[in-house]
Write a protein that holds these residues in place. Structure first.
Motif, PDB file in Angstrom:
ATOM      1  N   PHE A  33       7.306  -6.106  10.293  1.00 52.16           N
ATOM      2  CA  PHE A  33       6.828  -4.730  10.169  1.00 52.16           C
ATOM      3  C   PHE A  33       7.295  -4.099   8.861  1.00 52.16           C
ATOM      4  O   PHE A  33       6.510  -3.483   8.127  1.00 52.16           O
ATOM      5  N   ARG A  34       8.572  -4.273   8.542  1.00 54.57           N
ATOM      6  CA  ARG A  34       9.128  -3.688   7.317  1.00 54.57           C
ATOM      7  C   ARG A  34       8.444  -4.259   6.080  1.00 54.57           C
ATOM      8  O   ARG A  34       8.072  -3.517   5.162  1.00 54.57           O
ATOM      9  N   ARG A  35       8.271  -5.562   6.062  1.00 55.29           N
ATOM     10  CA  ARG A  35       7.652  -6.201   4.899  1.00 55.29           C
ATOM     11  C   ARG A  35       6.206  -5.755   4.711  1.00 55.29           C
ATOM     12  O   ARG A  35       5.783  -5.436   3.599  1.00 55.29           O
ATOM     13  N   LEU A  56       1.930  -2.671   1.960  1.00 53.35           N
ATOM     14  CA  LEU A  56       0.731  -1.839   2.022  1.00 53.35           C
ATOM     15  C   LEU A  56       0.940  -0.512   1.298  1.00 53.35           C
ATOM     16  O   LEU A  56       0.090  -0.068   0.512  1.00 53.35           O
ATOM     17  N   ASN A  57       2.070   0.115   1.521  1.00 50.16           N
ATOM     18  CA  ASN A  57       2.328   1.401   0.880  1.00 50.16           C
ATOM     19  C   ASN A  57       2.545   1.276  -0.621  1.00 50.16           C
ATOM     20  O   ASN A  57       2.205   2.188  -1.380  1.00 50.16           O
ATOM     21  N   ARG A  58       3.078   0.139  -1.070  1.00 49.84           N
ATOM     22  CA  ARG A  58       3.180  -0.097  -2.516  1.00 49.84           C
ATOM     23  C   ARG A  58       1.789  -0.172  -3.143  1.00 49.84           C
ATOM     24  O   ARG A  58       1.553   0.372  -4.226  1.00 49.84           O
ATOM     25  N   ASP A  59       0.865  -0.839  -2.457  1.00 47.44           N
ATOM     26  CA  ASP A  59      -0.513  -0.909  -2.952  1.00 47.44           C
ATOM     27  C   ASP A  59      -1.122   0.485  -3.057  1.00 47.44           C
ATOM     28  O   ASP A  59      -1.807   0.819  -4.031  1.00 47.44           O
ATOM     29  N   ARG A  60      -0.887   1.308  -2.044  1.00 49.98           N
ATOM     30  CA  ARG A  60      -1.430   2.665  -2.045  1.00 49.98           C
ATOM     31  C   ARG A  60      -0.854   3.489  -3.196  1.00 49.98           C
ATOM     32  O   ARG A  60      -1.594   4.167  -3.917  1.00 49.98           O
ATOM     33  N   VAL A  61       0.448   3.444  -3.333  1.00 50.59           N
ATOM     34  CA  VAL A  61       1.101   4.238  -4.380  1.00 50.59           C
ATOM     35  C   VAL A  61       0.694   3.741  -5.770  1.00 50.59           C
ATOM     36  O   VAL A  61       0.498   4.540  -6.693  1.00 50.59           O
ATOM     37  N   ALA A  71      -7.222   5.908  -2.949  1.00 51.73           N
ATOM     38  CA  ALA A  71      -5.948   5.189  -3.044  1.00 51.73           C
ATOM     39  C   ALA A  71      -5.309   5.015  -1.672  1.00 51.73           C
ATOM     40  O   ALA A  71      -4.615   4.023  -1.421  1.00 51.73           O
ATOM     41  N   PHE A  72      -5.558   5.960  -0.788  1.00 46.84           N
ATOM     42  CA  PHE A  72      -4.990   5.870   0.556  1.00 46.84           C
ATOM     43  C   PHE A  72      -5.786   4.924   1.448  1.00 46.84           C
ATOM     44  O   PHE A  72      -5.226   4.093   2.170  1.00 46.84           O
ATOM     45  N   HIS A  95       5.918   7.850   1.207  1.00 44.93           N
ATOM     46  CA  HIS A  95       4.630   7.584   0.550  1.00 44.93           C
ATOM     47  C   HIS A  95       3.620   8.674   0.865  1.00 44.93           C
ATOM     48  O   HIS A  95       2.807   9.051   0.021  1.00 44.93           O
ATOM     49  N   LEU A  96       3.678   9.223   2.083  1.00 47.51           N
ATOM     50  CA  LEU A  96       2.751  10.302   2.454  1.00 47.51           C
ATOM     51  C   LEU A  96       3.018  11.561   1.635  1.00 47.51           C
ATOM     52  O   LEU A  96       2.087  12.309   1.300  1.00 47.51           O
TER      53      LEU A  96
END
Length: 218
Positions: free
Chosen positions: A69-71, A76-81, A103-104, A146-147
């Motif tokens: 889950f952490r990985r 995913l959030n790195r891709d978004r940011v 981006a989100f 990230h949000l």
């Protein structure tokens, strides 16, 4: 001379490969069958490794779950940011609403596409939201870093809207993302009598952007 057995040297490459095999097997089994329906024995059999490997590398089944889950959520959030930064660079630090929303939405949509090897990861994350252990639920409740970046970008794009309104509209956008479960697409396909096609990633992304953008521009 000592009678003690000489310890077998650890092979770092072999250890890393075993850990990767366990992670991949566990992610797939959890995603397909649910967290409670998969045992440690199932995971090690799927991975083709020793039964003790889960405890040796992760400590417990729950710890293994959290590591996946952490990985995946971090990735995913790195891709978004990253996409948000790229949009900001293209627009002199103030990307428009549609680019912020793209981006989100786009990273999980791309991951979910048929043929993408990350599709199973999306299924795992979906499971985590409904079946995750307390450690996962705590992260989902409290890790909003990230949000916050997206909320700040939306406030800059719509300075005329009160912050409270931005937060609520972003909340509704999150609902759109979380409702894109494979079972929900099946239900929509039944409702539309076959008119909808979840497999058309570009069309689905466009529809989501049209709808969400309208909500922020109203």
């Amino acid at each position: 001379m000592s009678d003690a057995a000489t310890p077998v040297p650890v092979d770092p490459e072999r250890e890393a490969a075993t850990k990767a095999q366990v992670l991949a097997a566990a992610e797939r089994l959890f995603a397909l069958h649910g967290f409670q329906n998969v045992s440690v024995r199932d995971i090690t059999a799927e991975a083709g490794v020793n039964l003790a490997s889960v405890n040796y590398h992760f400590g417990s089944k729950d710890a293994l779950l959290f590591e996946i889950f952490r990985r995946r959520t971090a990735e995913l959030n790195r891709d978004r940011v990253r996409m948000l930064h790229e949009a900001s660079d293209r627009h002199d630090g103030k990307p428009p609403v549609r680019e912020i929303l793209r981006a989100f939405f786009e990273p999980p949509m791309r991951w979910s596409a048929h043929g993408n090897d990350r599709r199973i990861s999306v299924q795992f994350i979906i499971r985590a939201r409904s079946e995750g252990n307390e450690q996962m639920r705590e992260v989902l409740r409290t890790d909003v870093s990230h949000l916050r970046r997206f909320a700040d970008a939306l406030m800059a794009a719509r300075p005329d809207l009160p912050p409270e309104e931005i937060y609520w509209r972003l909340h509704f956008v999150l609902g759109m993302t979380h409702n894109n479960r494979f079972a929900e697409f099946d239900r929509l396909h039944t409702l539309s009598e076959g008119a909808t096609r979840e497999s058309d990633t570009e069309a689905l992304l466009r529809r989501m952007l049209d709808f969400a953008e309208a909500g922020f521009l109203a």
